[in-house]
Motif scaffolding. Structure first.
Motif, PDB file in Angstrom:
ATOM      1  N   VAL A 452       0.862  -1.304  -0.025  1.00 50.07           N
ATOM      2  CA  VAL A 452       0.099  -0.028   0.163  1.00 50.07           C
ATOM      3  C   VAL A 452       0.852   1.200   0.132  1.00 50.07           C
ATOM      4  O   VAL A 452       2.036   1.196   0.428  1.00 50.07           O
ATOM      5  N   GLN A 453       0.283   2.202  -0.547  1.00 50.35           N
ATOM      6  CA  GLN A 453       1.248   3.670  -0.415  1.00 50.35           C
ATOM      7  C   GLN A 453       0.412   4.296   0.604  1.00 50.35           C
ATOM      8  O   GLN A 453      -0.636   4.719   0.606  1.00 50.35           O
ATOM      9  N   ALA A 454       1.246   4.544   1.947  1.00 54.47           N
ATOM     10  CA  ALA A 454       0.784   4.882   2.942  1.00 54.47           C
ATOM     11  C   ALA A 454       0.867   6.567   2.914  1.00 54.47           C
ATOM     12  O   ALA A 454       2.361   6.998   2.536  1.00 54.47           O
ATOM     13  N   ILE A 455       0.200   7.501   3.275  1.00 53.67           N
ATOM     14  CA  ILE A 455       0.183   8.902   3.465  1.00 53.67           C
ATOM     15  C   ILE A 455       0.038   9.158   4.618  1.00 53.67           C
ATOM     16  O   ILE A 455      -0.804   8.979   5.500  1.00 53.67           O
ATOM     17  N   ILE A 456       1.140   9.860   5.481  1.00 56.72           N
ATOM     18  CA  ILE A 456       1.286   9.964   6.742  1.00 56.72           C
ATOM     19  C   ILE A 456       1.496  11.441   7.254  1.00 56.72           C
ATOM     20  O   ILE A 456       2.443  12.220   6.442  1.00 56.72           O
ATOM     21  N   THR A 457       0.694  12.222   7.609  1.00 51.38           N
ATOM     22  CA  THR A 457       0.824  13.523   8.283  1.00 51.38           C
ATOM     23  C   THR A 457       1.272  13.494   9.579  1.00 51.38           C
ATOM     24  O   THR A 457       0.693  12.775  10.500  1.00 51.38           O
ATOM     25  N   VAL A 458       2.318  14.216   9.701  1.00 47.20           N
ATOM     26  CA  VAL A 458       2.860  14.469  11.356  1.00 47.20           C
ATOM     27  C   VAL A 458       3.633  15.771  11.610  1.00 47.20           C
ATOM     28  O   VAL A 458       4.188  16.162  10.849  1.00 47.20           O
ATOM     29  N   PRO A 459       3.672  16.170  12.792  1.00 42.48           N
ATOM     30  CA  PRO A 459       4.286  17.490  13.090  1.00 42.48           C
ATOM     31  C   PRO A 459       5.878  17.306  13.013  1.00 42.48           C
ATOM     32  O   PRO A 459       6.366  16.101  13.023  1.00 42.48           O
ATOM     33  N   GLU A 460       6.623  18.111  12.487  1.00 43.23           N
ATOM     34  CA  GLU A 460       7.960  17.854  12.050  1.00 43.23           C
ATOM     35  C   GLU A 460       8.951  17.335  13.023  1.00 43.23           C
ATOM     36  O   GLU A 460       9.876  16.426  12.647  1.00 43.23           O
ATOM     37  N   GLU A 461       8.566  17.562  14.252  1.00 39.17           N
ATOM     38  CA  GLU A 461       9.528  16.974  15.371  1.00 39.17           C
ATOM     39  C   GLU A 461       9.596  15.452  15.242  1.00 39.17           C
ATOM     40  O   GLU A 461      10.534  14.642  15.695  1.00 39.17           O
ATOM     41  N   TYR A 462       8.391  14.868  14.962  1.00 36.18           N
ATOM     42  CA  TYR A 462       8.301  13.358  15.065  1.00 36.18           C
ATOM     43  C   TYR A 462       8.515  12.665  13.654  1.00 36.18           C
ATOM     44  O   TYR A 462       8.771  11.358  13.512  1.00 36.18           O
ATOM     45  N   MET A 463       9.267  13.538  12.738  1.00 41.42           N
ATOM     46  CA  MET A 463       9.529  13.082  11.409  1.00 41.42           C
ATOM     47  C   MET A 463      10.543  11.826  11.395  1.00 41.42           C
ATOM     48  O   MET A 463      10.156  10.722  10.561  1.00 41.42           O
ATOM     49  N   GLY A 464      11.661  12.017  12.054  1.00 42.12           N
ATOM     50  CA  GLY A 464      12.749  10.842  12.133  1.00 42.12           C
ATOM     51  C   GLY A 464      12.022   9.535  12.739  1.00 42.12           C
ATOM     52  O   GLY A 464      12.417   8.694  12.587  1.00 42.12           O
ATOM     53  N   THR A 465      11.265   9.883  13.693  1.00 37.26           N
ATOM     54  CA  THR A 465      10.803   8.518  14.566  1.00 37.26           C
ATOM     55  C   THR A 465       9.921   7.952  13.755  1.00 37.26           C
ATOM     56  O   THR A 465       9.783   6.539  13.522  1.00 37.26           O
ATOM     57  N   VAL A 466       8.994   8.564  12.851  1.00 42.99           N
ATOM     58  CA  VAL A 466       7.979   7.897  12.026  1.00 42.99           C
ATOM     59  C   VAL A 466       8.738   7.293  10.812  1.00 42.99           C
ATOM     60  O   VAL A 466       8.397   6.118  10.409  1.00 42.99           O
TER      61      VAL A 466
END
Length: 645
Positions: A452-466
């Protein structure tokens, strides 16, 4: 004009002797129905507006629907909450699972003209995307809801692209402006930047308090086009949805593109070529209300006396029998394909027949569930169920338990894998039992698993973790976009098998609940997948067999044998629990035998006798291990699988 909701329902009184009060209610109900029908018949087609409400989960769609129903007099203010969430599980979880429709009549205070509004309240969770796409087929536009406190989320983006691709007119609505943390300018900036919709088109409302909700309907009338189609043309009706009623049989929701449908007409299905007689026809107001006819541009229900729900293929076209020559079916839409499969077994095997009836009844009202019978050596008779996603499976199980009081064991979820053979043939595998064994593996060219192509929106501070989470789940980064609001939009290709293993829960956990997820089918890709069997003393336990990627076998095998050991009883002989791939053991745990102290009565100096007794005991244990069988009871499977969820 506001009439109590009980007069708007289509529930008949089945008493043999009607009291005066019953007769009064029936007369009022019939009088109200005639008023609605007369008012409806005077509305020209250019005053019809068909629209849906779409948004990310928990952004206030159902609450806004309630306010619109109150504004148009369909329900009384404060009388109901989440009228269109009709399932108990929808109200408990606070989510919409099945798209619900309702017709409303609105009198424009400026022009004094009546307008017929047809509203579809759609689910927000990605598992129920098929409900959204079906709803769009009968609409000319949509209200795109954005939470003022959370901003644009992944499913908001996905719903926008789906609506945009179908040519719908979108009206952005900023909801929950009454919250302290609401940031209206930021939400408007996101709407303007991501969707390229003018910020002046945004309507800021609070669906909970009703603030500014009265501005929405005038905007719908102004911006959403009236449906096209000609009433005098031969009938063409698109089947949008269907459900099963205990007394009426199959009830179908149809969008009349051309022509009209009256009671007594004969309809022809373009899909099955079967002919049906129209027993009843009407609109949802908000429950079923009988009308003399429904015509071009309207969305209403029809009852054809159909008993088998499988005959009602969503996306089918109905013609008037005898006037169908030369007509082509309307473009439909694909039926949703199950993406997650589980084995389901009654906790008490004796209840199979009773539960089979309950299972069949529930499937009648959920067309996206596939059902076939299955037999397990470990758990007995059961079913193989196919769902749109893991939430869909969880909701189905909850409905079965709440509505029927049934206790059920679900096996670990699997996804449909594709096996490509050397002779060019392909086969879809939905159950681990049907996965090719070592003998058939020679004929296999390659294995493929769904992505699947996952589209994830997340605050910039959590980008590395995600990004780390996605990579650890065998994801491949495709795109990264920085939004002006301090959020990042990530696109990853992720195996569906990883997604159903509580990926969403892990995502919420590592981002403190700030991330949102949506996904689309990305097709099949080659993969190194294997079948792992859990064996007890060499006997495979088919209920615990799984298909997984080769890189996960060591860790998963160790986890399975360690945990399953907790639920097995001690035996008089040694029991080996093994995780096997083919003939190779990847993990093992041993349950030591229960031992009797055969030397307790001996004198300490009697060494030869001691050795003899211990040797004899050892020999006996060896014979028991060779001939003994371990019976694993249902409680052990149930406990293991429950923790596995």
């Amino acid at each position: 004009m506001v009439i109590p909701t009980r007069f708007a329902t289509n529930v008949s009184i089945t008493k043999k002797v009607l009291t005066l009060e019953d007769k009064r209610i029936l007369l009022n109900k019939e009088s109200y129905r005639k008023q609605v029908q007369e008012r409806l018949s005077k509305i020209p087609k250019e005053n019809y507006r068909n629209f849906s409400i779409v948004a990310h989960v928990d952004h206030g769609k159902s609450t806004l629907s309630d306010r619109l129903l109150e504004l148009t007099g369909v329900i009384q203010p404060g009388e109901n909450k989440q009228v269109l969430d009709k399932l108990e599980v929808e109200r408990e979880r606070g989510i919409t699972i099945k798209a619900q429709t309702v017709s409303m009549i609105y009198n424009d205070p400026e022009s004094k003209h009546d307008y017929l509004l047809h509203l579809v309240d759609t689910p927000g969770h990605v598992d129920f995307r098929a409900e959204v796409s079906r709803s769009y087929a009968s609409c000319g536009g949509a209200l795109l809801i954005v939470d003022a406190s959370q901003g644009v989320q992944a499913q908001t983006v996905a719903n926008f692209y789906l609506a945009y691709s179908m040519g719908l007119k979108l009206i952005p609505v900023i909801n929950k402006i009454d919250l302290d943390q609401a940031d209206i300018p930021r939400a408007m900036d996101q709407v303007e930047e991501i969707f390229e919709l003018p910020r002046e088109d945004c309507i800021s409302v609070s669906a909970k308090t009703g603030l500014n909700v009265d501005q929405i309907i005038p905007s719908i009338i102004k911006n959403i086009p009236a449906p096209v189609g000609v009433e005098s043309n031969p009938l063409k009706a698109l089947l949008v949805d269907s459900w099963h009623d205990t007394y009426l049989g199959v009830v179908m929701l149809v969008h009349i593109v051309d022509g009209k449908i009256k009671k007594g007409m004969r309809l022809l299905s373009a899909n099955s070529d079967k002919v049906y007689d129209v027993k009843d026809v009407g609109i949802m107001y908000p429950d079923m209300m009988t009308m003399d006819e429904i015509k071009s541009g309207q969305v209403g229900y029809i009852v054809l006396g159909m008993k088998n729900p499988r005959e009602a293929l969503v996306g089918d076209t109905f013609f008037q029998y005898g006037f169908h020559e030369g007509l082509t079916p309307l473009p439909g839409f694909e039926e949703p394909k199950p993406m997650v499969f589980v084995g389901a077994f009654p906790a008490d095997g004796a209840e199979f027949n009773v539960m089979d009836d309950q299972m069949q009844n529930l499937v009648l009202n959920d067309r996206s569930v596939t059902l076939e019978k299955e037999t397990s050596n470990a758990l007995g008779l059961g079913w193989r169920l196919g769902f749109l996603g893991s939430l869909h499976a969880s909701v189905f199980k909850e409905r079965l338990e709440k509505e029927y009081g049934a206790k059920i064991i679900l096996t670990a979820p699997t996804v449909p894998y594709k096996v490509v053979y050397r002779d060019g043939t392909e086969k879809i595998i939905t159950s681990p039992d049907k996965f090719p064994d070592s003998k058939d593996a020679i004929r296999v060219e390659s294995y493929m698993e769904p992505y699947v192509q996952a589209i994830i929106t997340v605050p910039e501070e959590y980008m590395g973790t995600v990004m780390t989470l996605c990579t650890n789940n065998r994801g491949t980064q495709k795109e990264i976009e920085y939004l002006t609001t301090g959020q990042v939009l990530l696109k990853f290709d992720i195996p569906l098998a990883q997604l159903v293993e509580d990926f969403f829960g892990k995502l919420k956990g590592c981002t403190k609940g700030y991330a949102s997820l949506d996904y689309d089918d990305a097709g099949y890709k080659k993969s190194d997948i294997v079948k792992m069997e859990l064996c007890v003393n060499g006997e495979p336990q088919d209920a615990l067999t799984t298909i997984l990627h080769k890189s996960q076998t060591q860790a998963r095998g160790k986890e399975y044998v360690t945990r399953f050991k907790e639920f097995l009883r001690f035996q008089l002989f040694e029991v080996a629990i093994q995780a096997k791939i083919g003939n190779r053991v990847v993990a093992r745990e041993t349950i030591k035998a229960k031992r009797k102290d055969v030397t307790q009565k001996l004198h300490a100096a009697d060494i030869s006798r001691r050795k003899k007794l211990l040797e004899r005991q050892k020999e006996g244990k060896k014979q028991m291990k060779a001939t003994g069988r371990v019976h694993v009871n249902h409680d052990a499977y149930q406990a293991f699988l429950r923790r596995n969820d």
